[in-house]
Design an enzyme around this catalytic site. Structure first.
Site, PDB file in Angstrom:
ATOM      1  N   ARG A 106      -4.831  -5.126   3.071  1.00  0.00           N
ATOM      2  CA  ARG A 106      -3.389  -5.379   3.022  1.00  0.00           C
ATOM      3  C   ARG A 106      -2.671  -4.523   4.066  1.00  0.00           C
ATOM      4  NH1 ARG A 106      -2.166  -3.585  -1.937  1.00  0.00           N
ATOM      5  NH2 ARG A 106      -4.202  -3.822  -2.933  1.00  0.00           N
ATOM      6  N   GLY A 240      -5.315 -11.111   1.064  1.00  0.00           N
ATOM      7  CA  GLY A 240      -4.346 -10.264   0.381  1.00  0.00           C
ATOM      8  C   GLY A 240      -2.983 -10.257   1.079  1.00  0.00           C
ATOM      9  N   LYS A 247      -0.868 -11.667  -4.783  1.00  0.00           N
ATOM     10  CA  LYS A 247      -0.049 -10.477  -4.969  1.00  0.00           C
ATOM     11  C   LYS A 247       1.431 -10.714  -4.626  1.00  0.00           C
ATOM     12  CE  LYS A 247      -3.142  -7.821  -6.732  1.00  0.00           C
ATOM     13  NZ  LYS A 247      -4.398  -7.748  -6.067  1.00  0.00           N
ATOM     14  N   HIS A 269      -1.542  -5.403 -13.042  1.00  0.00           N
ATOM     15  CA  HIS A 269      -2.705  -5.453 -12.151  1.00  0.00           C
ATOM     16  C   HIS A 269      -3.922  -5.096 -12.996  1.00  0.00           C
ATOM     17  CE1 HIS A 269      -4.602  -3.936  -8.103  1.00  0.00           C
ATOM     18  NE2 HIS A 269      -4.872  -5.200  -8.316  1.00  0.00           N
ATOM     19  N   SER A 291      -7.102  -1.173  -6.373  1.00  0.00           N
ATOM     20  CA  SER A 291      -8.120  -1.959  -5.674  1.00  0.00           C
ATOM     21  C   SER A 291      -9.319  -1.088  -5.340  1.00  0.00           C
ATOM     22  CB  SER A 291      -7.545  -2.500  -4.372  1.00  0.00           C
ATOM     23  OG  SER A 291      -6.252  -2.985  -4.586  1.00  0.00           O
ATOM     24  N   CYS A 293     -11.626   0.228  -7.329  1.00  0.00           N
ATOM     25  CA  CYS A 293     -11.934   1.322  -8.261  1.00  0.00           C
ATOM     26  C   CYS A 293     -12.612   0.825  -9.532  1.00  0.00           C
ATOM     27  CB  CYS A 293     -10.670   2.077  -8.623  1.00  0.00           C
ATOM     28  SG  CYS A 293      -9.883   2.860  -7.220  1.00  0.00           S
ATOM     29  N   GLY A 294     -13.331  -0.270  -9.437  1.00  0.00           N
ATOM     30  CA  GLY A 294     -14.143  -0.692 -10.578  1.00  0.00           C
ATOM     31  C   GLY A 294     -13.485  -1.676 -11.522  1.00  0.00           C
ATOM     32  N   LYS A 295     -12.444  -2.345 -11.076  1.00  0.00           N
ATOM     33  CA  LYS A 295     -11.794  -3.308 -11.983  1.00  0.00           C
ATOM     34  C   LYS A 295     -12.697  -4.516 -12.235  1.00  0.00           C
ATOM     35  CE  LYS A 295      -7.628  -4.288 -10.635  1.00  0.00           C
ATOM     36  NZ  LYS A 295      -7.830  -5.642 -10.179  1.00  0.00           N
ATOM     37  N   ASN A 407     -14.169  -3.490   2.530  1.00  0.00           N
ATOM     38  CA  ASN A 407     -13.295  -4.408   1.788  1.00  0.00           C
ATOM     39  C   ASN A 407     -13.763  -5.864   1.937  1.00  0.00           C
ATOM     40  OD1 ASN A 407     -11.067  -4.931   0.087  1.00  0.00           O
ATOM     41  ND2 ASN A 407      -9.748  -5.431   1.829  1.00  0.00           N
TER      42      ASN A 407
HETATM   43  C1  SPV Z   1      -6.501  -5.903  -4.309  1.00  0.00           C
HETATM   44  O1  SPV Z   1      -6.644  -5.312  -3.230  1.00  0.00           O
HETATM   45  O2  SPV Z   1      -5.996  -5.373  -5.302  1.00  0.00           O
HETATM   46  C2  SPV Z   1      -6.940  -7.279  -4.439  1.00  0.00           C
HETATM   47  C3  SPV Z   1      -7.048  -8.061  -3.241  1.00  0.00           C
HETATM   48  O3  SPV Z   1      -7.086  -7.742  -5.523  1.00  0.00           O
HETATM   49  S1  SPV Z   1      -5.519  -8.332  -2.567  1.00  0.00           S
HETATM   50  O4  SPV Z   1      -5.281  -9.768  -2.597  1.00  0.00           O
HETATM   51  O5  SPV Z   1      -5.548  -7.801  -1.241  1.00  0.00           O
HETATM   52  O6  SPV Z   1      -4.494  -7.674  -3.361  1.00  0.00           O
HETATM   53 MN    MN Z   2      -6.036  -6.471  -7.000  1.00  0.00          MN
END
Ligand code: SPV
Ligand code: MN
Length: 650
Positions: A106, A240, A247, A269, A291, A293-295, A407
Site C-alpha cells: 500500500r 491493496g 480497503k 480489520h 497486515s 502479523c498472522g491474521k 508481500n
Molecule cells: C492488508 O495489507 O491488510 C491486506 C492487503 O489485507 S491490502 O489490500 O493491501 O490491504
Molecule cells: Mn488486511
C-alpha cells in the site's frame, strides 16, 4: 460530526452528467449493443449516472459490463492475459501478476481521504481538501482509459440479505483488478438494484492503472471521498491500492458504523473463524491484526473458516454479537505459508483444482511459483518481482534480493478451503463470542491474555503495537496500530474509540453472550526472555492452543490467573491443551518465559500509549482510567516481587 453528501461529487463535476437521460445517451454513444443491453438490467438512477460520469471522465474506448456469467468471467480472464497483466502458469487456472518493483504494497504516502474544510480526519492518515483533490483527479484521470476497455462490476460486500452488507461498483480498466474482484467478492449483478434500494446506498470505486510505468508512480494516487463514498485509484496496480472494494470501501464502512450506527455496528480489520470445543460445539472468533502479523494463519487454525481480513459486526435483536465477512476469498500473504503451518492453504496452492492469481513470487523456467518460507527447495534462478533473479543477487543498496517479495500474495475464492464453513454465506452472520487483538510484539506481552471486562478489552485494541511489515511501502520500526485498523480509520480516533466502548459495553448484549476480549502475541522471542537468539518462543501450531484456551474461557469452563493486565492461563490447563490438541509436551520453563510479567517494559508501553494518546483531542476518559489502573497494579506488583513476576507468584 461527519456527514455524507457534503461538497461536490468529484466524478460528477468532471463528467458533467446529472440526468438519467444524459447518462443513457453518453453510454449509448460509447458502448456496443450487447453491453448496452446488459446494462439495462440496472435501473437505479444514481448507479447509471455514476457509471456514465466515470466513462465521461476516463474516456475508454469501450465499456464492458461484467454480469458474473461464465462467459463474462472468461472475457475478463482472457483480457488479463491478452493485456499482459497476468500470465498463465503450468498448473491449470493458475496465473501470475506482477506489480512494479516500487509498488509492492500500500502506498500510504500517496493515499488520502478527501475532506471538506470542517471535517476531522484521523491523525494517523493523510487528507486532501476537496478542491485540491478535484484538481488532482481531473488532472490525472481525464482521458486515462483512452484506448482501453472500462470494466464495470456489480458486487455485494457480504451475503445478500444481511443488514450490514454493502453493494459496491468496481469500475476499472484493469482486467487483473476485475479478475481479483470476481474471486474475492460476490458478484450481485442480478440483485444490485434491489440491494442498493433496500440498504439505501452503494459504494463506487474508479481505478485505472494508466500506463503502468515506474516513472508514473510519483503520480500514483489513492483517494477516498468519504462524503460521496467513491474511491479514485490512479497509476497503480497492487490490489491493496487498486481493488478498493477491499480497503477503500472498508474505510467507508467504518464511517458508517461509527457515525450512523454508533454503538450498534462495527467494521473491523478482523478474521472470522470458528473453533470446535467439547461436545463438538463451535465457538466463533473475530480477531484483529495488522497486515502480515498472522491474521490469515489464525483464521486457518480454526475449524470453521469464514474470513481472514474483514468483519462487519452488529448487535442483533437476540442480544448476540453477529459477524459477517464482506469478502468471499483470500488475498493472502504467501511468505512462510508451508505444509507444516498451513496445510489447507498449501493444498490449494500446490495441487490442481483451485483458481489462483499469484502475485510477485518467483516463477521458474517450468512456470512453477516459489516463495520465501515455503519449506521447499528454492531454484537458483527465475523471474520475480524485480525481474530476472539469481540466488545471491543484491539490490542497489547491496541487500540480498529474496526469491519472492515479502508481500507476495495469492488470490483465491475461500469456499475451496478444507476448513471453509458455509456459515460464511449466512446473512445472519455467526454468533461471535471471542474478540482478539494482536500485533508483531517481540518483547512485551504474553501469547494470550483475556480482558477483565469490555472496557479493558477495548483498551487492548486501542494499544496494539506492531513492527512494520512489507504490506506498506517504506514502513519501518515499531508503530502504534490501534485495533490494527488505524490505517483505515477515516475520522477522529476519539470517535472510533468512543464507539468501541459503546458497542462492547452495550446493555443490548445479553450477559451470557458477552464476548471474551483478549490479546494474542505470537512473536515473543527467546532474546526478550533471557536467551540470546531472536528465535520465536512458540510455533505456528501453538495457535490452536491459545484459541482453545479462549474457547473454554468463553464458556466459563476454565480457571485463570488474575493480573493487572487481565487473566492469563494456568500452566496445568495449557499443558493439557497442548497434549490433547497438538500432541506437544509443554513445560513449565517455557510457560514461565511466556507468561511472566516483565513489568518495566509493560509499564513503558503504557506510558508510551498515554503520551501518544495525550496528544489526541476528545478521547474518552475511560482509556486513561484503564491505563492508569493497569499501571498502578503493575507498579504494586513490582514493589512486592521485583521487575519480573512469575505466574506462580500471582
Ligand atoms: C492488508 O495489507 O491488510 C491486506 C492487503 O489485507 S491490502 O489490500 O493491501 O490491504
Ligand atoms: Mn488486511
Amino acid at each position: 460530526m461527519f456527514k455524507t453528501g457534503q461538497g461536490i461529487d468529484i466524478v460528477a463535476e468532471i463528467g458533467k452528467i446529472s440526468t438519467l437521460d444524459g447518462a443513457w445517451k453518453l453510454l449509448k454513444d460509447n458502448m456496443d449493443q450487447e453491453n448496452f443491453a446488459k446494462l439495462h438490467k440496472i435501473t437505479n438512477e444514481k448507479v447509471i449516472i455514476k457509471i456514465a460520469n466515470a466513462a465521461a471522465m476516463c474516456q475508454p474506448e469501450s465499456i464492458f459490463i461484467n454480469t458474473g456469467s461464465d462467459a463474462d468471467k472468461k472475457f475478463v480472464k482472457d483480457l488479463a492475459l491478452q493485456k499482459g497483466e497476468e500470465k498463465s502458469l503450468t498448473m491449470e487456472n493458475h496465473t501470475i501478476h506482477y506489480d512494479l518493483n516500487e509498488e509492492q504494497g500500500r502506498i500510504t504516502d500517496r493515499t488520502y481521504f478527501i475532506s471538506n474544510e470542517d471535517e476531522l480526519v484521523s491523525t494517523l492518515a493523510n487528507k486532501m481538501l476537496r478542491n485540491d483533490a478535484l484538481k488532482d483527479v481531473r488532472d490525472k484521470m481525464t482521458g486515462i482509459m483512452k484506448g482501453h476497455t472500462m470494466m464495470v462490476g456489480f458486487y455485494i460486500r457480504g451475503p445478500i440479505g444481511s443488514p450490514v452488507s454493502n453493494p459496491a461498483l468496481e469500475i476499472t480498466s484493469s482486467a487483473y483488478v476485475t479478475h481479483s474482484a470476481d474471486l474475492l467478492y460476490r458478484n450481485a449483478f442480478d440483485r444490485f438494484d434491489e440491494q442498493a434500494e433496500k440498504l439505501g446506498h452503494f459504494y463506487a470505486n474508479i481505478h485505472s492503472e494508466g500506463q503502468n510505468r515506474p516513472e508514473d508512480l510519483p503520480n500514483a494516487r489513492v483517494f477516498m471521498d468519504r462524503a460521496h463514498r467513491t474511491t479514485y485509484s490512479i497509476n497503480c496496480t497492487y490490489a491493496g491500492n487498486t481493488l478498493l472494494l477491499k480497503k477503500g470501501n472498508h474505510r467507508f464502512s467504518i464511517d458508517m458504523a461509527i457515525y450512523e450506527k454508533t454503538g450498534v455496528e462495527l467494521s473491523e480489520h478482523m478474521f472470522i473463524t470458528g473453533m470446535k470445543g467439547p461436545g463438538g460445539r463451535v465457538t466463533w472468533f473475530a480477531g484483529a491484526a495488522p497486515s502480515g502479523c498472522g491474521k490469515t494463519t489464525t483464521a486457518m487454525a480454526g475449524d470453521c473458516f469464514v474470513g481472514d481480513d474483514l468483519a462487519q459486526m452488529w448487535i442483533a435483536e437476540d442480544g448476540t454479537i453477529r459477524s459477517i465477512n464482506p469478502e468471499a476469498g483470500i488475498f493472502g500473504i504467501v511468505k512462510d505459508v508451508n505444509n507444516e503451518g498451513d496445510p489447507y492453504l498449501m493444498e490449494l496452492l500446490r495441487k490442481p483444482g483451485a483458481e489462483v492469481i499469484w502475485s510477485n513470487v518467483l516463477i521458474d523456467d517450468k512456470l512453477v511459483p516459489h516463495w520465501e518460507g515455503n519449506g521447499e527447495e528454492c531454484p537458483d534462478s527465475g523471474f520475480n518481482f524485480q525481474g530476472e533473479w539469481e540466488k545471491g543477487m543484491v539490490d542497489g543498496d547491496g541487500k540480498e534480493v529474496p526469491c519472492s517479495h515479502f508481500n507476495s500474495r495469492c488470490t483465491l475464492t475461500y469456499n475451496q478451503l478444507e476448513n471453509y464453513s458455509d456459515s460464511a454465506e449466512d446473512p445472519k452472520g455467526v454468533e461471535t463470542r471471542v474478540i482478539t487483538y494482536s500485533g508483531r510484539d517481540s518483547d512485551t506481552m504474553p501469547p494470550v491474555w483475556a480482558a477483565k471486562n469490555s472496557d479493558h478489552g477495548v483498551v487492548i485494541g486501542a494499544t496494539v503495537v506492531s513492527a512494520a511489515t512489507a504490506a506498506e511501502v517504506g514502513a519501518s520500526g515499531v508503530k502504534r496500530s490501534p485495533w490494527a485498523n488505524a490505517a483505515f480509520i477515516p475520522g477522529a480516533l476519539g470517535d472510533y474509540m468512543e464507539a468501541q466502548f459503546q458497542f462492547f459495553g452495550s446493555d443490548s448484549i445479553s450477559d451470557d453472550k458477552r464476548p471474551v476480549m483478549a490479546g494474542l502475541n505470537y512473536f515473543l522471542t527467546e532474546k526478550a526472555r533471557g536467551g540470546d537468539s531472536s528465535k520465536l518462543l512458540g510455533e505456528k501450531k501453538d495457535v490452536r492452543v491459545w484459541l482453545s484456551w479462549l474457547e473454554r474461557k468463553a464458556h466459563s469452563e476454565i480457571d485463570s490467573i488474575e493480573t493487572p493486565i487481565g487473566h492469563i492461563p494456568k500452566f496445568e490447563d495449557l499443558k493439557n491443551l497442548f497434549k490433547e490438541l497438538i500432541n506437544k509436551d509443554y513445560d513449565e520453563a517455557l510457560y514461565d518465559k511466556q507468561f511472566s510479567l516483565y513489568i518495566d517494559i509493560i509499564v513503558a508501553r503504557i506510558d508510551m500509549q498515554k503520551k501518544a494518546y495525550g496528544k489526541e483531542k476528545n478521547l474518552p476518559d475511560r482509556l486513561f482510567e484503564v491505563l492508569d489502573e493497569q499501571r498502578a497494579g503493575l507498579v504494586a506488583l513490582r514493589d512486592k516481587f521485583g521487575p519480573v513476576v512469575k505466574p506462580s507468584q500471582l
